[in-house]
Scaffold this motif. Structure first.
Motif, PDB file in Angstrom:
ATOM      1  N   TYR A  79      46.118  31.257  34.181  1.00  0.00           N
ATOM      2  CA  TYR A  79      44.689  31.381  34.431  1.00  0.00           C
ATOM      3  C   TYR A  79      44.378  32.805  34.889  1.00  0.00           C
ATOM      4  O   TYR A  79      45.180  33.437  35.573  1.00  0.00           O
ATOM      5  CB  TYR A  79      44.249  30.409  35.533  1.00  0.00           C
ATOM      6  N   LEU A  80      43.195  33.268  34.546  1.00  0.00           N
ATOM      7  CA  LEU A  80      42.742  34.580  35.007  1.00  0.00           C
ATOM      8  C   LEU A  80      41.303  34.435  35.474  1.00  0.00           C
ATOM      9  O   LEU A  80      40.421  34.122  34.680  1.00  0.00           O
ATOM     10  CB  LEU A  80      42.838  35.626  33.892  1.00  0.00           C
ATOM     11  N   GLN A  81      41.101  34.645  36.764  1.00  0.00           N
ATOM     12  CA  GLN A  81      39.758  34.651  37.347  1.00  0.00           C
ATOM     13  C   GLN A  81      39.311  36.106  37.466  1.00  0.00           C
ATOM     14  O   GLN A  81      40.008  36.918  38.087  1.00  0.00           O
ATOM     15  CB  GLN A  81      39.769  33.986  38.719  1.00  0.00           C
ATOM     16  N   MET A  82      38.176  36.413  36.867  1.00  0.00           N
ATOM     17  CA  MET A  82      37.680  37.782  36.837  1.00  0.00           C
ATOM     18  C   MET A  82      36.355  37.853  37.587  1.00  0.00           C
ATOM     19  O   MET A  82      35.384  37.181  37.203  1.00  0.00           O
ATOM     20  CB  MET A  82      37.491  38.240  35.387  1.00  0.00           C
ATOM     21  N   ASN A  83      36.330  38.631  38.646  1.00  0.00           N
ATOM     22  CA  ASN A  83      35.126  38.805  39.457  1.00  0.00           C
ATOM     23  C   ASN A  83      34.667  40.257  39.403  1.00  0.00           C
ATOM     24  O   ASN A  83      35.413  41.156  38.998  1.00  0.00           O
ATOM     25  CB  ASN A  83      35.417  38.411  40.908  1.00  0.00           C
ATOM     26  N   SER A  84      33.436  40.475  39.814  1.00  0.00           N
ATOM     27  CA  SER A  84      32.862  41.824  39.866  1.00  0.00           C
ATOM     28  C   SER A  84      33.066  42.548  38.538  1.00  0.00           C
ATOM     29  O   SER A  84      33.505  43.703  38.492  1.00  0.00           O
ATOM     30  CB  SER A  84      33.493  42.630  41.012  1.00  0.00           C
ATOM     31  N   LEU A  85      32.747  41.859  37.471  1.00  0.00           N
ATOM     32  CA  LEU A  85      32.999  42.420  36.144  1.00  0.00           C
ATOM     33  C   LEU A  85      32.104  43.608  35.852  1.00  0.00           C
ATOM     34  O   LEU A  85      30.947  43.679  36.300  1.00  0.00           O
ATOM     35  CB  LEU A  85      32.823  41.328  35.084  1.00  0.00           C
ATOM     36  N   LYS A  86      32.677  44.544  35.096  1.00  0.00           N
ATOM     37  CA  LYS A  86      32.002  45.780  34.731  1.00  0.00           C
ATOM     38  C   LYS A  86      31.897  45.860  33.212  1.00  0.00           C
ATOM     39  O   LYS A  86      32.701  45.248  32.501  1.00  0.00           O
ATOM     40  CB  LYS A  86      32.806  46.977  35.241  1.00  0.00           C
ATOM     41  N   PRO A  87      30.950  46.633  32.709  1.00  0.00           N
ATOM     42  CA  PRO A  87      30.857  46.785  31.244  1.00  0.00           C
ATOM     43  C   PRO A  87      32.169  47.257  30.618  1.00  0.00           C
ATOM     44  O   PRO A  87      32.495  46.843  29.498  1.00  0.00           O
ATOM     45  CB  PRO A  87      29.752  47.822  31.086  1.00  0.00           C
ATOM     46  N   GLU A  88      32.916  48.065  31.333  1.00  0.00           N
ATOM     47  CA  GLU A  88      34.188  48.552  30.790  1.00  0.00           C
ATOM     48  C   GLU A  88      35.278  47.486  30.735  1.00  0.00           C
ATOM     49  O   GLU A  88      36.361  47.722  30.204  1.00  0.00           O
ATOM     50  CB  GLU A  88      34.707  49.767  31.580  1.00  0.00           C
ATOM     51  N   ASP A  89      35.002  46.300  31.276  1.00  0.00           N
ATOM     52  CA  ASP A  89      35.931  45.186  31.135  1.00  0.00           C
ATOM     53  C   ASP A  89      35.741  44.459  29.803  1.00  0.00           C
ATOM     54  O   ASP A  89      36.522  43.558  29.470  1.00  0.00           O
ATOM     55  CB  ASP A  89      35.741  44.180  32.282  1.00  0.00           C
ATOM     56  N   THR A  90      34.732  44.844  29.057  1.00  0.00           N
ATOM     57  CA  THR A  90      34.488  44.231  27.753  1.00  0.00           C
ATOM     58  C   THR A  90      35.665  44.497  26.815  1.00  0.00           C
ATOM     59  O   THR A  90      36.067  45.639  26.626  1.00  0.00           O
ATOM     60  CB  THR A  90      33.199  44.785  27.126  1.00  0.00           C
TER      61      THR A  90
END
Length: 115
Positions: A79-90
């Motif tokens: 599992y991967l929980q991703m928080n505080s996502l940024k446009p560069e995480d696209t």
């Protein structure tokens, strides 16, 4: 052989959260390492995070403090929980399994961060 079922991902606004999961099946043994890589258009595939079957984790520097990886050994699921996502995480996020000298890859799931 190893097969993967990836789920999650999608679209989120900057600052939001998403989670992805990946269930592996087939010829799986331990110890092994499961994790996630990602690839944005025009970029090379890069490590996001990985976790061993002994629960040792490793994160890329830009994901530390924002992403959390975990796994369920009984279900061969990561599992991967991703928080505080940024446009560069696209990017397309790829599930990954290493066991012995072999690497296996999922088909990828799209994560898009935009307003």
């Amino acid at each position: 052989q190893v097969q993967f079922v990836e789920s999650g991902g999608g679209w989120v606004q900057p600052g939001g959260s998403l989670s992805v999961s990946c269930a592996a099946s087939g010829s799986i043994f331990r110890p092994n390492t499961m994790g996630w890589y990602r690839q944005a258009p025009g970029n090379q595939r890069e490590l996001v995070a990985m976790v061993t079957s002994g629960d040792t984790t490793n994160y890329a520097d830009s994901m530390k403090g924002r992403f959390t990886i975990s796994r369920n050994n009984d279900k061969n699921t990561v599992y991967l929980q991703m928080n505080s996502l940024k446009p560069e995480d696209t990017a397309v996020y790829y599930c990954y399994l290493r066991q012995g000298r072999s690497d296996y890859w999922g088909q990828g799931t799209q994560v898009t961060v935009s307003s």
